[in-house]
Design a protein around this motif. Structure first.
Motif, PDB file in Angstrom:
ATOM      1  N   PHE A 103       0.806  -1.211   0.000  1.00 39.10           N
ATOM      2  CA  PHE A 103       0.000   0.000   0.000  1.00 39.10           C
ATOM      3  C   PHE A 103       0.848   1.273   0.000  1.00 39.10           C
ATOM      4  O   PHE A 103       0.327   2.356  -0.101  1.00 39.10           O
ATOM      5  N   ILE A 144      -6.056  -2.546   6.550  1.00 38.63           N
ATOM      6  CA  ILE A 144      -5.119  -2.793   5.450  1.00 38.63           C
ATOM      7  C   ILE A 144      -5.166  -4.258   5.034  1.00 38.63           C
ATOM      8  O   ILE A 144      -5.253  -4.585   3.856  1.00 38.63           O
ATOM      9  N   SER A 183      -6.667  -5.806   1.394  1.00 39.15           N
ATOM     10  CA  SER A 183      -5.525  -6.103   0.540  1.00 39.15           C
ATOM     11  C   SER A 183      -5.953  -6.739  -0.772  1.00 39.15           C
ATOM     12  O   SER A 183      -6.797  -7.636  -0.796  1.00 39.15           O
TER      13      SER A 183
END
Lengths: 338, 294
Positions: free
Chosen positions: A111, A170, A174
């Motif tokens: 990210f 996160i 993903s």
């Protein structure tokens, strides 16, 4: 030197020997001959190349990482408990581990902008995450020239939640579900990525932490009596608090980067040690270091042995073995804090 | 299982006599009450979507998960989240049956659908022969048994053809199948992957590990010394990455001889009809001289 500490050192030495020779793949004598071969710089017959790699390049760095990480968690746990004068404190209480985890997840799951992710590695990302968390906590707690322990704790808990939520977000969003598994394993705390070169940063950080804390042992004893009486004893309370926070973020940041957040060692070990050697830091710190190191080494040995051919994150074992032991200790011993 | 198939055949043979529906047992042993005819189905995992398409029931699928990308026909279908399952979106599509995968979904999800009155059928694929078996079963359930049987026979023929090619090979390379490159996730006991490796003319070194999804140690790889390492890393995977993550493997036979391959993940990680072409690809990797044309 105290006989307890000498005893622990001897125990640590033999634990390393057991750790590198335990396992089906290499026999005890073979493991010893590999060690002997390397310690004597190639004296004697060259060992079998497979055994050599297993013992010297996999098991030994892993055992040493266990010692460094366990020892580091032990001393920082002691320092944090002294800082907040609360027996429930542990190295991760200031949100460092959650911050490091968030940093590592960001990096690992891709990210971060490519420019940044090319320049850093996962340990660096973890360290940066931990530093971010501690800076937020510190700026909240440290206003008006006085570091409030209450605000420090509350901000630590809040930032830990925030960073935890960030990591979960996160991981769940993903684009690469396969990588999730790797992150999960690391999140639970594991020593399986140990190599000789991975030992460098944690060793330096833990060494700096240990030496600084030993130097500060006397003022730390004073801190246990409370801010005001410590002040009247001539202890520079505010500076010591700041030094402790910097040391904690340095040591735990580099530890989390190497092995993920291994829980309970930093909480349990200082308690166990205090019930044996008393509360003075000149004794508690070295004893916490060695006891933490040996505890984590044995926990990792169990994690390696439970599933043949496979492995478990050591964080699961430290919780499984450590917590019942801790509860027993709490019930049995009549020790006071400070 | 045979009883279930027989039961299904029996029920389909005289389905007009059962307007109130049929009762079958799914692969988890759950009792599922199905409506007499099924025209709208929703799937909860990419592998069951592929199985349903293979069973000739693709046109009955009204929605798939956001992870679905095969066959291409799924691109035009409504999609819903699977982690966690987006119940509202699925119920809004008004399916008469929900198909779930034993590998991915939990029976708890099924309870929620059941409470709304939507039956859930679980499919389990734990061996390679389970693939044609599941296709036949789905064909029976969904009223497309003719197409399903045809496809199942095709796949069985293809597997049998491969078995003939690899049966008499003198060399059966010791093969390690990896899912990840840094943290070594692999398949343990009771997985279809070992069937695939066996059929492709290899010996899977993780087939005796007692954990279903073990994380291997570097020690295990070093001491078991695989001749070939294959991973679901994709054909574009740079194998030097694997070697650099595991520097101690420099004496492992697969590394010495350079027999490390990235394979297209969906052919191995989705327990559906494409496992068959996965087995062929694997055979070509393990025996490039003996196995030439799929």
């Amino acid at each position: 030197m105290n006989r307890w500490i000498i005893g622990l050192l001897v125990l640590a030495f033999f634990s390393v020997i057991i750790s590198v020779s335990a396992g089906d793949e290499v026999s005890f004598s073979e493991a010893l001959s590999v060690l002997w071969h390397h310690i004597t710089f190639g004296y004697g017959i060259a060992p079998d190349p497979i055994a050599d790699r297993i013992v010297w390049q996999l098991r030994l760095p892993r055992a040493l990482l266990a010692l460094i990480v366990g020892g580091g968690l032990g001393i920082i746990g002691t320092a944090m408990q002294t800082l907040v004068r609360n027996p429930l404190a542990e190295p991760y209480i200031l949100g460092i581990s959650s911050g490091a985890t968030a940093g590592a997840s960001l990096f690992y799951l891709g990210f971060l902008p490519p420019l940044i992710s090319k320049a850093v590695s996962m340990p660096v990302a973890a360290f940066a995450g931990g530093l971010c968390a501690i800076l937020i906590v510190y700026s909240v707690a440290g206003g008006r020239g006085h570091l409030s322990v209450t605000r420090l704790l509350l901000a630590g808990v809040a930032v830990a939640s925030l960073m935890g939520a960030l990591s979960s977000f996160i991981t769940l969003s993903s684009p690469e579900p396969d990588k999730l598994r790797s992150v999960l394993f690391w999140l639970l705390g594991s020593l399986h990525l140990a190599t000789w070169s991975a030992l460098i940063w944690p060793s330096i950080a833990v060494l700096i932490g240990f030496v600084s804390l030993i130097v500060l042992a006397r003022p730390l004893d004073g801190m246990l009596t409370g801010d005001e009486s410590a002040h009247s004893l001539g202890v520079p309370v505010e500076s010591i608090k700041r030094i402790l926070i910097v040391l904690a973020s340095l040591v735990t940041g580099s530890i989390v980067a190497a092995s993920g957040a291994i829980g309970f060692v930093g909480l349990i070990v200082p308690h166990a040690v205090r019930s044996i050697v008393g509360v003075t830091h000149r004794r508690v710190l070295p004893a916490s270091f060695i006891a933490g190191a040996v505890f984590l080494l044995w926990a990792d040995l169990v994690a390696r042995a439970l599933l043949p051919g496979a492995q478990l994150p050591v964080g699961i074992v430290t919780a499984l073995c450590g917590v019942p032991f801790f509860l027993l200790l709490l019930r049995r011993s009549s020790y006071g804090f400070g | 299982m045979r009883q279930v198939c027989l039961l299904c055949l029996l029920l389909i043979g005289c389905s007009s006599n059962f307007p109130e529906g049929r009762t079958v047992e799914d692969d988890l042993g759950r009792t599922v009450v199905l409506p007499p005819t099924i025209e709208r189905i929703a799937t909860l995992a990419p592998s069951v979507t592929e199985l349903a398409f293979a069973a000739g029931a693709g046109s009955k699928i009204v929605g798939v998960t956001t992870f679905d990308d095969y066959p291409p026909a799924v691109d035009s279908l409504p999609k819903y989240g699977m982690i966690p399952t987006d119940f509202e979106a699925i119920v809004a599509l008004d399916p008469e049956l929900v198909l779930a995968s034993e590998q991915v979904n939990s029976p708890k999800e099924a309870d929620i659908f059941s409470s709304i009155g939507i039956p859930v059928y679980f499919v389990a694929v734990n061996t390679l022969p389970d693939v044609p078996r599941a296709i036949r079963t789905l064909g029976d359930l969904l009223g497309t048994s003719e197409a399903a049987t045809r496809r199942a026979i095709e796949l069985e023929d293809s597997l049998a053809q491969l078995a003939v090619l690899t049966a008499d090979l003198s060399e059966r390379p010791r093969t390690l199948f990896l899912i990840n490159d840094v943290t070594l996730y692999a398949f343990g006991q009771g997985s279809y992957i070992h069937d695939m490796i066996d059929l492709a003319g290899g010996y899977s070194i993780t087939q005796t590990l007692t954990t279903r999804a073990p994380v291997l140690t570097d020690e295990f790889v070093l001491s078991s010394g695989p001749d070939v390492i294959v991973g679901s890393f994709g054909p574009q995977y740079d194998v030097t990455k694997l070697i650099s993550h595991h520097s101690t493997w420099d004496i492992v036979p697969a590394v010495v001889s350079g027999r490390i391959y990235g394979l297209y993940p969906d052919l191995y990680l989705r327990p559906g009809p494409r496992l068959v072409s996965g087995a062929w690809t694997l055979a070509q990797v393990l025996h490039p001289d003996a196995v030439i044309n799929p």
